[in-house]
Design a protein around this motif. Structure first.
Motif, PDB file in Angstrom:
ATOM      1  N   PHE A 216     -36.261 -18.459  11.529  1.00  0.00           N
ATOM      2  CA  PHE A 216     -36.821 -18.621  12.869  1.00  0.00           C
ATOM      3  C   PHE A 216     -38.039 -17.732  13.055  1.00  0.00           C
ATOM      4  O   PHE A 216     -38.160 -16.663  12.463  1.00  0.00           O
ATOM      5  CB  PHE A 216     -35.769 -18.320  13.943  1.00  0.00           C
ATOM      6  CG  PHE A 216     -35.398 -16.860  14.087  1.00  0.00           C
ATOM      7  CD1 PHE A 216     -36.046 -16.052  15.015  1.00  0.00           C
ATOM      8  CD2 PHE A 216     -34.410 -16.295  13.291  1.00  0.00           C
ATOM      9  CE1 PHE A 216     -35.701 -14.706  15.153  1.00  0.00           C
ATOM     10  CE2 PHE A 216     -34.053 -14.961  13.426  1.00  0.00           C
ATOM     11  CZ  PHE A 216     -34.705 -14.163  14.362  1.00  0.00           C
TER      12      PHE A 216
ATOM     13  N   PRO B  61     -39.505 -14.891  19.023  1.00  0.00           N
ATOM     14  CA  PRO B  61     -40.230 -15.192  20.265  1.00  0.00           C
ATOM     15  C   PRO B  61     -40.984 -13.975  20.800  1.00  0.00           C
ATOM     16  O   PRO B  61     -40.516 -13.269  21.699  1.00  0.00           O
ATOM     17  CB  PRO B  61     -39.110 -15.622  21.218  1.00  0.00           C
ATOM     18  CG  PRO B  61     -37.905 -14.886  20.732  1.00  0.00           C
ATOM     19  CD  PRO B  61     -38.046 -14.801  19.238  1.00  0.00           C
TER      20      PRO B  61
ATOM     21  N   TYR C 174     -36.430 -22.798  13.059  1.00  0.00           N
ATOM     22  CA  TYR C 174     -36.382 -22.768  14.522  1.00  0.00           C
ATOM     23  C   TYR C 174     -37.614 -22.060  15.074  1.00  0.00           C
ATOM     24  O   TYR C 174     -38.093 -21.073  14.520  1.00  0.00           O
ATOM     25  CB  TYR C 174     -35.108 -22.068  15.006  1.00  0.00           C
ATOM     26  CG  TYR C 174     -33.853 -22.795  14.601  1.00  0.00           C
ATOM     27  CD1 TYR C 174     -33.243 -23.703  15.462  1.00  0.00           C
ATOM     28  CD2 TYR C 174     -33.294 -22.597  13.341  1.00  0.00           C
ATOM     29  CE1 TYR C 174     -32.104 -24.398  15.081  1.00  0.00           C
ATOM     30  CE2 TYR C 174     -32.160 -23.284  12.953  1.00  0.00           C
ATOM     31  CZ  TYR C 174     -31.561 -24.178  13.825  1.00  0.00           C
ATOM     32  OH  TYR C 174     -30.436 -24.863  13.433  1.00  0.00           O
ATOM     33  N   ASN C 175     -38.099 -22.607  16.194  1.00  0.00           N
ATOM     34  CA  ASN C 175     -39.257 -22.063  16.892  1.00  0.00           C
ATOM     35  C   ASN C 175     -38.900 -21.986  18.369  1.00  0.00           C
ATOM     36  O   ASN C 175     -38.523 -22.989  18.971  1.00  0.00           O
ATOM     37  CB  ASN C 175     -40.457 -22.995  16.670  1.00  0.00           C
ATOM     38  CG  ASN C 175     -41.714 -22.527  17.354  1.00  0.00           C
ATOM     39  OD1 ASN C 175     -41.666 -21.906  18.406  1.00  0.00           O
ATOM     40  ND2 ASN C 175     -42.867 -22.858  16.788  1.00  0.00           N
ATOM     41  N   PHE C 176     -39.024 -20.786  18.947  1.00  0.00           N
ATOM     42  CA  PHE C 176     -38.629 -20.576  20.336  1.00  0.00           C
ATOM     43  C   PHE C 176     -39.815 -20.272  21.253  1.00  0.00           C
ATOM     44  O   PHE C 176     -39.643 -19.684  22.321  1.00  0.00           O
ATOM     45  CB  PHE C 176     -37.608 -19.430  20.421  1.00  0.00           C
ATOM     46  CG  PHE C 176     -36.434 -19.615  19.497  1.00  0.00           C
ATOM     47  CD1 PHE C 176     -35.613 -20.723  19.603  1.00  0.00           C
ATOM     48  CD2 PHE C 176     -36.174 -18.681  18.505  1.00  0.00           C
ATOM     49  CE1 PHE C 176     -34.536 -20.898  18.743  1.00  0.00           C
ATOM     50  CE2 PHE C 176     -35.100 -18.839  17.641  1.00  0.00           C
ATOM     51  CZ  PHE C 176     -34.275 -19.960  17.764  1.00  0.00           C
TER      52      PHE C 176
ATOM     53  N   GLN D 182     -39.584 -21.224  24.921  1.00  0.00           N
ATOM     54  CA  GLN D 182     -38.613 -20.572  25.806  1.00  0.00           C
ATOM     55  C   GLN D 182     -39.383 -19.659  26.763  1.00  0.00           C
ATOM     56  O   GLN D 182     -39.334 -18.432  26.686  1.00  0.00           O
ATOM     57  CB  GLN D 182     -37.596 -19.781  24.973  1.00  0.00           C
ATOM     58  CG  GLN D 182     -36.716 -20.634  24.091  1.00  0.00           C
ATOM     59  CD  GLN D 182     -35.736 -21.476  24.894  1.00  0.00           C
ATOM     60  OE1 GLN D 182     -35.376 -21.119  26.022  1.00  0.00           O
ATOM     61  NE2 GLN D 182     -35.289 -22.591  24.323  1.00  0.00           N
TER      62      GLN D 182
ATOM     63  N   ILE E 225     -30.750 -15.943  20.811  1.00  0.00           N
ATOM     64  CA  ILE E 225     -31.247 -16.594  19.591  1.00  0.00           C
ATOM     65  C   ILE E 225     -30.090 -17.153  18.772  1.00  0.00           C
ATOM     66  O   ILE E 225     -30.149 -18.287  18.264  1.00  0.00           O
ATOM     67  CB  ILE E 225     -32.099 -15.607  18.767  1.00  0.00           C
ATOM     68  CG1 ILE E 225     -33.431 -15.343  19.462  1.00  0.00           C
ATOM     69  CG2 ILE E 225     -32.352 -16.151  17.351  1.00  0.00           C
ATOM     70  CD1 ILE E 225     -34.252 -14.230  18.837  1.00  0.00           C
TER      71      ILE E 225
ATOM     72  N   TRP F 173     -28.908 -20.208  20.556  1.00  0.00           N
ATOM     73  CA  TRP F 173     -29.856 -21.311  20.393  1.00  0.00           C
ATOM     74  C   TRP F 173     -29.706 -21.966  19.020  1.00  0.00           C
ATOM     75  O   TRP F 173     -29.652 -23.189  18.909  1.00  0.00           O
ATOM     76  CB  TRP F 173     -31.286 -20.799  20.560  1.00  0.00           C
ATOM     77  CG  TRP F 173     -31.658 -20.401  21.958  1.00  0.00           C
ATOM     78  CD1 TRP F 173     -31.103 -20.853  23.129  1.00  0.00           C
ATOM     79  CD2 TRP F 173     -32.669 -19.462  22.341  1.00  0.00           C
ATOM     80  NE1 TRP F 173     -31.707 -20.260  24.209  1.00  0.00           N
ATOM     81  CE2 TRP F 173     -32.676 -19.410  23.762  1.00  0.00           C
ATOM     82  CE3 TRP F 173     -33.578 -18.674  21.645  1.00  0.00           C
ATOM     83  CZ2 TRP F 173     -33.554 -18.597  24.472  1.00  0.00           C
ATOM     84  CZ3 TRP F 173     -34.457 -17.861  22.343  1.00  0.00           C
ATOM     85  CH2 TRP F 173     -34.441 -17.818  23.745  1.00  0.00           C
TER      86      TRP F 173
ATOM     87  N   THR G 121     -30.938 -25.580  19.334  1.00  0.00           N
ATOM     88  CA  THR G 121     -32.063 -25.480  20.262  1.00  0.00           C
ATOM     89  C   THR G 121     -33.262 -24.889  19.526  1.00  0.00           C
ATOM     90  O   THR G 121     -33.147 -23.868  18.860  1.00  0.00           O
ATOM     91  CB  THR G 121     -31.697 -24.574  21.453  1.00  0.00           C
ATOM     92  OG1 THR G 121     -30.608 -25.147  22.156  1.00  0.00           O
ATOM     93  CG2 THR G 121     -32.888 -24.403  22.391  1.00  0.00           C
ATOM     94  N   GLY G 122     -34.411 -25.545  19.649  1.00  0.00           N
ATOM     95  CA  GLY G 122     -35.615 -25.061  18.984  1.00  0.00           C
ATOM     96  C   GLY G 122     -35.748 -25.502  17.544  1.00  0.00           C
ATOM     97  O   GLY G 122     -36.639 -25.019  16.826  1.00  0.00           O
TER      98      GLY G 122
END
Length: 353
Positions: free
Chosen positions: A246, A249, A287-289, A292, A316, A319, A324-325
């Motif tokens: 990930f 963020p 994953y990329n947040f 958010q 995280i 998620w 999510t993401g």
């Protein structure tokens, strides 16, 4: 003192030295504060605190099938939460200030020693794409702990710092009845957060703008080399392990600095190259947040422009457990376009009103 007396005195001195050194070596081996020789004993209390001394020992001797790793933005993860969400037995091996190569090398050693390691949560620092593949902040290392050469173990067995701060500290903790540091507590921190704290280290009026802003063939090659020689090297070597990667963020103040420097476009193009490379691996879930916004735009979650509090580490994990993401070959271009639009047009001045 005659010759015979002198000889006896010399022999006594040598014997005393040998006995003393043997005692110290045995004490270090038994207590083994950095788990170089064996797993923790139940009758001893251990203080886990020096990541670059401790992590390799965790890889060697702890029982686990999942790992959390990354730079300082992973220090507040709680392995117990990953255990519950991913049905795993997790350890944490964070490296403050780590570059990609350091993390990849450590993970490669861990995977080669532990065939049960099937899940890895790996934070891919967003600001590391455009660094040299072997970029490192720390040059001095306890390399004698990382190999299997018994000859250089003298640096461990007869090390004053390890004896005082490792062995004797653990013995004192044991005698005092203090519990060992838990894996949740290991390397974690609790610092103040909020706008005032962020602005104590981030001054948008003094951001260095004398930096490269373009993205050409040289930058493309740098990102490709950094990702390929580090992340892909490990991921492709262990196809039976699932890697949850990930992009951390970072706060809106990080994006503000990119806009001031004129490097936002450069960074987004680097992200595109890195993402396309990572999506070639079937055992990677990326994953990329950055969407958010309720987190990224809230200064109360951050202690500077990049480091977030432990509540976000927990989010995280949740998620990722819920996908999510998740970045896929089908949605990454759309996510990048939204990212570019939001962070290009955001009203950064409003942050300081």
């Amino acid at each position: 003192m005659n010759q015979q007396t002198a000889k006896k005195w010399f022999i006594k001195c040598i014997l005393t030295l040998v006995i003393s050194l043997t005692f110290i070596a045995l004490l270090v081996i038994i207590v083994d504060p950095y788990f170089h020789y064996h797993k923790p004993f139940s009758f001893l209390s251990y203080r886990l605190y020096e990541e670059r001394y401790t992590n390799d020992g965790i890889s060697r001797h702890f029982d686990f099938d999942a790992m959390i790793t990354g730079s300082s933005i992973t220090q507040n993860f709680k392995p117990s939460e990953m255990d519950a969400l991913f049905h795993a037995n997790t350890v944490k091996e964070s490296f403050s200030g780590a570059g990609y190569q350091e993390l990849a090398d450590n993970l490669d050693r861990a995977l080669s020693r532990n065939k049960n390691l099937k899940q890895v949560l790996w934070a891919v620092d967003y600001n590391g794409f455009l660094r040299e593949y072997d970029w490192a902040r720390y040059e001095e290392y306890p390399t004698y702990l990382y190999d299997d050469n018994p000859l250089n173990d003298v640096s461990y067995l007869f090390n004053k710092s390890i004896l005082y701060h490792g062995v004797l500290t653990n013995i004192a903790m044991t005698l005092a009845g203090a519990p060992s540091t838990t894996m949740d507590e290991y390397s974690s921190w609790d610092m103040e957060t909020g706008l005032e704290v962020i602005l104590s280290t981030y001054d948008r009026n003094n951001v260095n703008t004398d930096v490269p802003t373009g993205f050409g063939e040289e930058e493309y090659d740098m990102v490709t080399q950094t990702i390929t020689l580090n992340i892909l090297r490990v991921v492709n070597k262990y196809p039976d392990t699932t890697f949850y990667l990930f992009y951390p963020p970072f706060s809106i103040f990080y994006w503000d600095s990119l806009n001031i420097k004129g490097t936002l476009d450069r960074q987004l193009k680097a992200e595109k190259v890195a993402t396309e490379l990572l999506l070639t691996c079937p055992n990677v879930k990326l994953y990329n947040f950055f969407d958010q916004y309720d987190v990224i735009c809230n200064a109360d979650f951050y202690s500077d422009d990049g480091h977030y509090c432990e509540e976000i580490n927990s989010r995280i994990l949740q998620w990722i457990a819920g996908d999510t993401g998740l970045v896929t070959k089908e949605n990454y271009l759309e996510k990048l376009a939204k990212e570019r639009d939001f962070y290009t047009n955001f009203d950064y001045d409003s942050l300081y009103e």
